[in-house]
Design a protein around this motif. Structure first.
Motif, PDB file in Angstrom:
ATOM      1  N   LYS A  24     -24.635  -0.756  66.185  1.00  0.00           N
ATOM      2  CA  LYS A  24     -25.401   0.463  66.442  1.00  0.00           C
ATOM      3  C   LYS A  24     -26.348   0.789  65.310  1.00  0.00           C
ATOM      4  O   LYS A  24     -27.485   1.205  65.538  1.00  0.00           O
ATOM      5  N   GLU A  25     -25.889   0.610  64.066  1.00  0.00           N
ATOM      6  CA  GLU A  25     -26.686   0.981  62.899  1.00  0.00           C
ATOM      7  C   GLU A  25     -27.490  -0.198  62.388  1.00  0.00           C
ATOM      8  O   GLU A  25     -27.009  -1.337  62.382  1.00  0.00           O
TER       9      GLU A  25
ATOM     10  N   GLY B 239     -28.731  -4.509  69.514  1.00  0.00           N
ATOM     11  CA  GLY B 239     -28.841  -3.420  68.566  1.00  0.00           C
ATOM     12  C   GLY B 239     -30.008  -3.626  67.612  1.00  0.00           C
ATOM     13  O   GLY B 239     -30.648  -4.679  67.611  1.00  0.00           O
ATOM     14  N   PRO B 240     -30.285  -2.598  66.785  1.00  0.00           N
ATOM     15  CA  PRO B 240     -29.587  -1.300  66.707  1.00  0.00           C
ATOM     16  C   PRO B 240     -30.166  -0.296  67.703  1.00  0.00           C
ATOM     17  O   PRO B 240     -31.142  -0.567  68.382  1.00  0.00           O
ATOM     18  N   TRP B 241     -29.537   0.898  67.757  1.00  0.00           N
ATOM     19  CA  TRP B 241     -30.053   1.987  68.583  1.00  0.00           C
ATOM     20  C   TRP B 241     -29.634   3.309  67.980  1.00  0.00           C
ATOM     21  O   TRP B 241     -28.735   3.381  67.145  1.00  0.00           O
ATOM     22  N   GLU B 242     -30.301   4.357  68.386  1.00  0.00           N
ATOM     23  CA  GLU B 242     -29.990   5.711  67.913  1.00  0.00           C
ATOM     24  C   GLU B 242     -29.610   6.564  69.106  1.00  0.00           C
ATOM     25  O   GLU B 242     -30.452   6.953  69.914  1.00  0.00           O
TER      26      GLU B 242
ATOM     27  N   ASP C 261     -21.720   4.758  71.562  1.00  0.00           N
ATOM     28  CA  ASP C 261     -21.376   3.833  70.492  1.00  0.00           C
ATOM     29  C   ASP C 261     -21.270   2.394  70.987  1.00  0.00           C
ATOM     30  O   ASP C 261     -21.657   2.077  72.120  1.00  0.00           O
ATOM     31  N   VAL C 262     -20.750   1.530  70.129  1.00  0.00           N
ATOM     32  CA  VAL C 262     -20.645   0.113  70.433  1.00  0.00           C
ATOM     33  C   VAL C 262     -19.807  -0.124  71.681  1.00  0.00           C
ATOM     34  O   VAL C 262     -20.134  -0.962  72.524  1.00  0.00           O
TER      35      VAL C 262
ATOM     36  N   LEU D  41     -21.754   0.420  74.855  1.00  0.00           N
ATOM     37  CA  LEU D  41     -22.654  -0.676  75.201  1.00  0.00           C
ATOM     38  C   LEU D  41     -21.869  -1.879  75.711  1.00  0.00           C
ATOM     39  O   LEU D  41     -22.292  -2.560  76.653  1.00  0.00           O
TER      40      LEU D  41
END
Length: 289
Positions: free
Chosen positions: A194-195, A233-236, A240-241, A244
């Motif tokens: 995610k980050e 990824g990533p995404w904002e 969360d993971v 997805l």
């Protein structure tokens, strides 16, 4: 007895043979069909419909009022039964629509009284409503589950760059590996993070400050590709993971693909100082039969 015909007698004398110019005159353009002939080939318009309409939709029989079919003027059914188009009939005189009729009863129930299908049929009826261009039914279905939740899910997936392309890559890699090994299943590594920054629950405070203060050279140190087959990824977003992962498995399953997955660790790539990548890596197992 002498038989008289309407044809000219052909002489056996070669001098009396038909010239080439005469032959060309005999091969004239076909005459334009008369109105009577055209009427036999195509039905006359506009077509007249009874007040009570018998229907044959892909072999399933229905009966409804003409006003029901015309309830919403911007729909395909209203156009079909407006009289401007010819609708063929079957041997029993029922008007034939060449479409699977499994969910046509749900379409009629909405046109009659606004009734909506049960949840387990919503997706299928939605496809039929799209085909018949019934806007009010589409609007109602999109506002209930599971379509309402699907709209939220698609909004989240819209944050994923190349999401559909990555799904196709998972399928293609798994197919090639299974064929090469002559095996029922294939395994591949998938990174879902995610980050953009490497992060763990213990390092979260450090990276929250670092991500706003790092220089351009430090930024490049954090950029790398994990040694996996596919990376998401990533995404904002709040999702969360695990959200997805659920989407990936759901979309693969909807295509008839059996998939299992488990986390097998994290990427241990050293980036800078005491920081490592730590993006989670999952093993996907695709079973083909």
């Amino acid at each position: 007895m002498v038989v008289v015909t309407g044809q000219n007698k052909v002489s056996g004398n070669p001098d009396d043979a038909m010239s080439s110019s005469d032959a060309e005159d005999d091969f004239q353009e076909p005459a334009t069909p008369t109105a009577t002939q055209a009427g036999q080939a195509l039905p006359l318009l506009p077509q007249q419909f009874p007040e009570v309409v018998p229907l044959n939709v892909g072999g399933m029989y229905f009966t409804t009022r003409l006003s029901t079919l015309r309830r919403y003027e911007d729909t395909m059914l209203a156009a079909m039964f407006s009289g401007r188009h010819y609708i063929p009939t079957d041997a029993e005189g029922r008007y034939f629509i060449d479409r699977d009729g499994t969910y046509f009863g749900d379409i009629l129930n909405f046109l009659r009284s606004g009734d909506l299908p049960p949840r387990e049929r919503v997706r299928s009826v939605y496809k039929e409503a799209q085909y018949y261009s019934i806007g009010p039914l589409l609007d109602n279905l999109e506002d209930i589950q599971p379509l309402k939740g699907e709209k939220v899910r698609q909004a989240f997936l819209g944050l994923m760059p190349y999401y559909k392309d990555h799904l196709e890559r998972i399928i293609e890699i798994a197919k090639l590996r299974a064929m090469q090994r002559k095996a029922r299943f294939a395994k591949l590594k998938v990174c879902v993070f995610k980050e953009e920054m490497p992060i763990t629950p213990y390092e979260c405070p450090h990276f929250s400050s670092l991500r706003f203060e790092r220089s351009e050279s430090e930024t490049k140190l954090f950029e790398h590709h994990c040694e996996v087959d596919v990376s998401f990824g990533p995404w904002e977003a709040v999702a969360d993971v695990y959200d997805l992962l659920h989407c990936i498995v759901t979309d693969l399953s909807d295509r008839g693909i059996t998939v299992d997955h488990q986390c097998i660790g994290v990427c241990d790539k050293h980036l800078i100082n005491h920081y490592y990548c730590k993006r989670p890596i999952y093993e996907f197992k695709i079973t083909w039969w």
